[in-house]
Motif scaffolding. Structure first.
Motif, short mmCIF file in Angstrom:
data_model
loop_
_atom_site.label_atom_id
_atom_site.label_comp_id
_atom_site.label_asym_id
_atom_site.label_seq_id
_atom_site.Cartn_x
_atom_site.Cartn_y
_atom_site.Cartn_z
N GLY A 127 -61.83 27.11 68.70
CA GLY A 127 -63.19 27.59 68.92
C GLY A 127 -64.26 26.56 68.64
N ASP A 128 -63.89 25.28 68.58
CA ASP A 128 -64.87 24.24 68.30
C ASP A 128 -65.87 24.10 69.45
N TYR A 129 -67.06 23.67 69.11
CA TYR A 129 -68.07 23.40 70.14
C TYR A 129 -69.02 22.34 69.62
N ASP A 130 -69.80 21.78 70.52
CA ASP A 130 -70.84 20.84 70.16
C ASP A 130 -72.06 21.14 71.02
N VAL A 131 -73.23 20.78 70.51
CA VAL A 131 -74.46 21.06 71.23
C VAL A 131 -75.40 19.87 71.10
N ALA A 132 -76.05 19.55 72.20
CA ALA A 132 -77.02 18.45 72.23
C ALA A 132 -78.20 18.89 73.07
N GLY A 133 -79.32 18.19 72.92
CA GLY A 133 -80.50 18.59 73.67
C GLY A 133 -81.40 17.42 74.00
N THR A 134 -82.14 17.60 75.07
CA THR A 134 -83.14 16.62 75.51
C THR A 134 -84.51 17.28 75.53
N ILE A 135 -85.49 16.59 75.02
CA ILE A 135 -86.85 17.11 75.00
C ILE A 135 -87.77 16.13 75.72
N VAL A 136 -88.78 16.69 76.38
CA VAL A 136 -89.81 15.88 77.04
C VAL A 136 -91.18 16.37 76.58
N GLY A 137 -92.00 15.42 76.18
CA GLY A 137 -93.36 15.75 75.75
C GLY A 137 -94.35 14.81 76.40
N VAL A 138 -95.61 14.95 76.02
CA VAL A 138 -96.66 14.14 76.63
C VAL A 138 -97.66 13.71 75.56
N VAL A 139 -98.18 12.50 75.73
CA VAL A 139 -99.19 11.98 74.82
C VAL A 139 -100.18 11.15 75.62
N GLU A 140 -101.45 11.20 75.23
CA GLU A 140 -102.45 10.33 75.83
C GLU A 140 -102.11 8.88 75.47
N VAL A 198 -92.92 11.36 76.98
CA VAL A 198 -92.07 10.87 75.90
C VAL A 198 -90.82 11.74 75.89
N ALA A 199 -89.64 11.12 75.92
CA ALA A 199 -88.38 11.86 75.98
C ALA A 199 -87.44 11.42 74.87
N SER A 200 -86.61 12.35 74.41
CA SER A 200 -85.63 12.03 73.38
C SER A 200 -84.43 12.96 73.54
N ILE A 201 -83.28 12.49 73.08
CA ILE A 201 -82.06 13.29 73.13
C ILE A 201 -81.34 13.17 71.79
#
Length: 353
Positions: free
Chosen positions: A158-171, A67-70
């Motif tokens: 000095g502006d910035y932005d941050v984003a992320g992607t996560i990956v998990g697992v489920v039966e 399972v992935a999300s951003i």
């Protein structure tokens, strides 16, 4: 030609164009130990590779599903920048992403981040990644890799932005998708820890533009600074909800993010059902009350913009209500699943108070 008028034919380099590779190397040196501190079984690569390597241990899984999300944290970053608290958006980014895959029953495995800055500052980059790494360690997630981009002319100052992607697992057989939800099921609300990562454009307009407050000012009637209130950590619900998922006591989960209860709860309800939420079952936290009163924000707008103090909603069978409430400190009966037309909608009774 004088020193006041440099030779237009002089050769340019990347630094003159606004990108400092040496500063990027310095940032990487500061970030490398933070990334290493999040290592967990399965990680096969370190910082500096073109891609992160992770071996999924399938022992004990019959039919594992990834399972992935951003996501990002919106303009909460602006508050963090003004307050000089750069760890805050990093931590919140991980918490938000964990919650987004938790609602489908997934255990998080690894995370990747993207940090974009107008002018790369190694200390700021380290602060953001320190927040990311801290949350990853806390919740057992590997920070597998990332990208730090210096983009002069795109992000001012000095502006910035941050984003992320996560990956998990489920039966596969334990995926939580709302398909088991039935009329008569109970909605259990879990308290939020503040605004989390949504509604900040409106909150900033109220506090900074209308009330003319600064991040270091004390919020009227709340006794805490603007920065403390707005940068309260986004609560991660993994520790609270994980035991219920393992016991199969949850039929659906809704992470209350942008769109509030109004838009997020219907996303996990099957066709032909709806939800009735009792607004008298909880009190609007003081920060949300201040925003509503100072901004003259209508109740319907509050419910669709902010979490209003409810960060996660679990849908459980009525027969499991007592056990689930006992297992969830602070949890409360928020409402119930009802008959409704298609698509599912939320009906509110009572009022925010």
């Amino acid at each position: 030609m004088s020193a006041d008028h440099p030779n237009p034919r002089r050769g340019l380099d990347y630094r003159a164009a606004g990108v400092d590779i040496d500063e990027a190397d310095r940032a990487l040196d500061r970030i490398r130990p933070l990334v290493a501190s999040t290592s967990r079984p399965g990680v096969l690569s370190g910082v500096g590779h073109f891609g992160g390597l992770f071996r999924l241990n399938t022992a004990g899984w019959r039919r594992p599903v990834l399972v992935a999300s951003i996501d990002g944290v919106g303009t909460k970053v602006q508050v963090a920048r003004e307050a000089g608290r750069h760890e805050a958006p990093g931590y919140d980014l991980v918490s938000h992403c964990i919650n987004d895959i938790l609602v489908q029953g997934a255990e998080p495995l690894f995370f990747l981040d993207y940090l974009a800055m107008g002018k790369l500052e190694a200390e700021v980059a380290e602060g953001v990644v320190r927040g990311i790494a801290g949350a990853c360690r806390e919740f057992g997630v590997a920070l597998l890799g990332g990208e730090t981009a210096e983009m002069p002319g795109f992000y001012p100052g000095g502006d910035y932005d941050v984003a992320g992607t996560i990956v998990g697992v489920v039966e596969e057989e334990r995926i939580v998708d709302g398909s088991a939800v039935e009329v008569g099921d109970v909605l259990i609300g879990l308290p939020s820890s503040g605004l989390h990562t949504n509604g900040y454009s409106l909150a900033r307009a109220i506090l900074f533009d209308r009330l003319r407050l600064q991040v270091g000012d004390t919020l009227p009637g709340l006794g805490e600074s603007v920065a403390d209130a707005l940068l309260a950590r986004h609560r991660c619900y993994l520790p609270a909800v994980r035991p219920l998922l393992r016991q199969g006591q949850v039929r659906a989960l809704a992470h209350i993010t942008g769109g509030g209860m109004t838009d997020n709860l219907p996303r996990v309800l099957p066709p032909g059902t709806g939800a009735e939420v009792d607004l008298d079952s909880f009190r609007l936290p003081p920060l949300f009350r201040l925003l509503a009163d100072a901004g003259g924000v209508a109740e319907a707008e509050m419910l669709r913009t902010f979490n209003c103090g409810v960060g996660l909603i679990a849908v459980v069978a009525a027969s499991d209500e007592a056990a689930v409430l006992q297992a969830l400190p602070g949890g409360f009966r928020l409402g119930e699943v009802t008959n409704a037309g298609d698509p599912p909608r939320v009906r509110f009774r009572g009022s925010l108070r």
